[in-house]
Motif scaffolding. Structure first.
Motif, short mmCIF file in Angstrom:
data_model
loop_
_atom_site.label_atom_id
_atom_site.label_comp_id
_atom_site.label_asym_id
_atom_site.label_seq_id
_atom_site.Cartn_x
_atom_site.Cartn_y
_atom_site.Cartn_z
N PHE A 212 0.84 -0.85 -0.03
CA PHE A 212 0.35 -0.13 0.11
C PHE A 212 0.76 1.62 0.07
CE2 PHE A 212 -3.27 -3.31 1.49
CZ PHE A 212 -4.79 -2.42 0.96
N ALA A 213 2.27 1.34 0.50
CA ALA A 213 2.96 1.96 0.38
C ALA A 213 2.95 3.49 -0.57
CB ALA A 213 4.22 2.26 0.17
N PRO A 214 2.60 2.41 -2.73
CA PRO A 214 3.21 3.15 -3.36
C PRO A 214 1.44 4.10 -3.57
CG PRO A 214 3.27 1.09 -3.89
CD PRO A 214 2.81 0.71 -3.01
N LEU A 215 0.39 3.61 -2.78
CA LEU A 215 -0.78 4.49 -3.03
C LEU A 215 -0.86 5.46 -2.01
CD1 LEU A 215 -3.70 1.82 -2.99
CD2 LEU A 215 -3.31 2.94 -4.85
N SER A 216 -0.07 5.36 -0.99
CA SER A 216 -0.07 6.48 0.42
C SER A 216 0.83 7.54 -0.37
CB SER A 216 0.40 6.13 1.45
OG SER A 216 2.05 5.36 1.42
N GLU A 217 1.96 7.43 -1.09
CA GLU A 217 2.40 8.38 -2.05
C GLU A 217 1.48 9.04 -2.98
OE1 GLU A 217 5.39 10.60 -2.76
OE2 GLU A 217 5.59 8.98 -1.03
N LEU A 218 0.96 7.98 -4.09
CA LEU A 218 -0.15 8.69 -4.73
C LEU A 218 -1.15 9.75 -3.84
CD1 LEU A 218 -1.63 8.83 -7.42
CD2 LEU A 218 -3.07 7.09 -6.56
N TYR A 219 -1.35 8.95 -2.99
CA TYR A 219 -2.07 10.49 -2.70
C TYR A 219 -1.28 12.03 -2.17
CZ TYR A 219 -4.46 11.96 2.20
OH TYR A 219 -6.21 12.58 3.06
N VAL A 233 -2.54 9.83 6.99
CA VAL A 233 -3.16 8.53 6.42
C VAL A 233 -3.54 7.83 7.77
CG1 VAL A 233 -2.16 6.21 4.73
CG2 VAL A 233 -1.58 8.88 4.28
N GLY A 234 -4.35 6.74 7.18
CA GLY A 234 -4.46 5.79 8.59
C GLY A 234 -4.40 4.81 8.45
N ALA A 308 2.10 6.19 8.12
CA ALA A 308 0.77 6.43 8.56
C ALA A 308 1.66 7.30 10.05
CB ALA A 308 0.09 5.45 9.41
N SER A 309 0.02 7.78 10.30
CA SER A 309 -0.87 8.91 11.09
C SER A 309 -1.07 8.01 12.46
CB SER A 309 -1.06 10.15 10.87
OG SER A 309 0.24 10.98 10.47
N ARG A 310 -2.56 7.38 11.89
CA ARG A 310 -3.08 5.96 12.82
C ARG A 310 -2.76 4.46 12.25
NH1 ARG A 310 -8.79 8.01 14.10
NH2 ARG A 310 -8.08 9.46 15.45
N PHE A 311 -3.32 3.59 13.41
CA PHE A 311 -2.80 2.28 12.92
C PHE A 311 -4.24 2.09 13.91
CE2 PHE A 311 -2.52 -1.71 14.33
CZ PHE A 311 -1.90 -2.36 13.23
N GLU A 350 8.91 9.60 11.38
CA GLU A 350 8.37 10.70 11.83
C GLU A 350 7.14 10.94 10.96
OE1 GLU A 350 9.55 14.74 13.10
OE2 GLU A 350 11.31 14.34 14.04
N PRO A 351 5.28 11.35 11.57
CA PRO A 351 4.37 10.57 10.41
C PRO A 351 5.21 11.95 9.26
CG PRO A 351 3.60 11.04 12.49
CD PRO A 351 5.29 11.06 12.40
N PRO A 352 3.93 11.22 7.83
CA PRO A 352 4.80 12.87 6.98
C PRO A 352 3.05 13.74 7.39
CG PRO A 352 4.29 10.88 5.59
CD PRO A 352 4.18 10.22 7.30
N ALA A 353 2.35 13.94 8.16
CA ALA A 353 1.52 14.32 8.48
C ALA A 353 0.66 14.07 10.12
CB ALA A 353 0.45 14.67 7.18
N ALA A 354 0.53 14.64 10.73
CA ALA A 354 -0.06 14.22 12.25
C ALA A 354 -1.56 14.81 12.10
CB ALA A 354 0.45 15.69 13.46
#
Length: 364
Positions: A212-219, A233-234, A308-311, A350-354
């Protein structure tokens, strides 16, 4: 900082058996879900999500009602859906219900909007499955406009238009309802979430989380192209905790198998096998079943892989007894979460966005 990563729990309100093998009623299952959320709050977890379904295996069809009951017995945990099937609902009513949940919980409401992987709600509420995609596209557009606040003027093809309409009650204070878009793996859905500037929740229920890493990068690229700041991203994945890996897998497997086979017969899947399950429960699969250290190591890898910022651990899996789920929640909160934070700190993650906490104030 690792503290920027949040940890939550999700349940679909799976109808369960008790320890003596008695099938619980839907009502008992709902009451147990409330107790599970109360425990999660007392242990300091960040989020509790309740899924919407309209079939016999799942007890919860109106998540906001259950979440309001939970809100009355909890103090800090955020409460949301997992997911709300927006395609077969009305965006105005969805917003109103979650705005009211936000009010009674003092700013703790969140909503995860999705198309849903089950289709029972479409005939139930009179929607045409042939418009599956168009329904979600149009309704998400309207929901995003409502979330932005102010009078709404909007025209679509599948719903009556709105002309200068105000939606009540508004979200309290100078903030917006925390709204995620749940995605199962479609690049188009990822770009759609970015277009509206909404955080992304990845439903990782099969295969390696790393895929799923390519999807988060696309996002993230799409967010930038649409002119939005970075957003969280969660991850949502199934799992179960016990004292040992073997115990956890032996407990969850027959319950998971029966549920997957029941759904699989409807969808033309082959029978679930133990070897397939072991693969998903292994280091590179989507099933987070095992002892706390095993699950923590796997969760840390998944969080880092997708940024991810949430799990969120989907802790209900078929007919698992309530008592086993309570134990799983305790182990997750007291052993897995602190260990994941340690691992993330060791690796400098560190997450890209908190996820920014809401500030509740007067809307006057």
């Amino acid at each position: 900082m690792p503290e920027q990563v949040e940890f939550g729990l999700d349940t679909f309100g799976d109808v369960t058996f008790d320890l003596e093998g008695r099938r619980l009623s839907h009502a008992e299952t709902i009451r147990n879900a409330v107790e599970q959320a109360v425990l999660a709050d007392s242990l300091g977890l960040d989020f509790f999500g309740v899924g919407e379904h309209h079939r016999e295996e799942f007890a919860i069809s109106a998540p906001e009602v259950v979440l309001a009951a939970i809100a009355s017995r909890t103090e800090r945990i955020h409460l949301g859906s997992a997911v709300t099937v927006l395609s077969s609902d009305d965006p105005v009513r969805v917003f109103q219900r979650f705005s009211e949940l936000d009010a009674v919980s003092n700013g703790r409401a969140e909503v995860v909007l999705g198309r849903g992987s089950f289709i029972e709600s479409f005939p139930l509420f009179g929607y045409d499955l042939a418009a599956y995609q168009e329904l979600f596209d149009e309704k998400l557009e309207l929901f995003a406009a409502i979330r932005d606040g102010g009078p709404i003027t909007w025209t679509g093809r599948l719903r009556s238009p709105l002309e200068g309409q105000r939606i009540f009650p508004p979200i309290e204070g100078d903030r917006k309802l925390m709204t995620w878009v749940g995605v199962g793996g479609s690049p188009e859905s990822v770009v759609r979430a970015a277009r509206y500037g909404l955080p992304l929740m990845l439903a990782i229920i099969g295969g390696s989380p790393a895929r799923f890493a390519p999807l988060s990068e696309l996002y993230r690229k799409a967010l930038a192209q649409f002119g939005h700041a970075p957003l969280p991203v969660g991850i949502h994945s199934p799992g179960h905790l016990a004292e040992t890996d073997q115990q956890a897998k032996d407990e969850v497997w027959p319950n998971y198998r029966d549920l997957m086979n029941r759904i699989g017969r409807e969808r033309g899947w082959g029978e679930a096998t133990r070897s397939q399950f072991e693969g998903e429960a292994g280091p590179n699969g989507a099933m987070f079943a095992g002892a706390p250290e095993t699950v923590a190591q796997k969760a840390a890898r998944a969080i880092i892989a997708v940024g991810a910022s949430r799990f969120d651990l989907k802790f209900s899996n078929g007919t698992l007894p309530h008592e086993w789920m309570l134990r799983s929640i305790r182990l997750y909160a007291t052993e897995v979460v602190p260990r994941v934070r340690e691992l993330l700190a060791e690796r400098g993650y560190e997450p890209p966005a908190a996820i920014v906490p809401p500030i509740v104030g007067s809307s006057e």
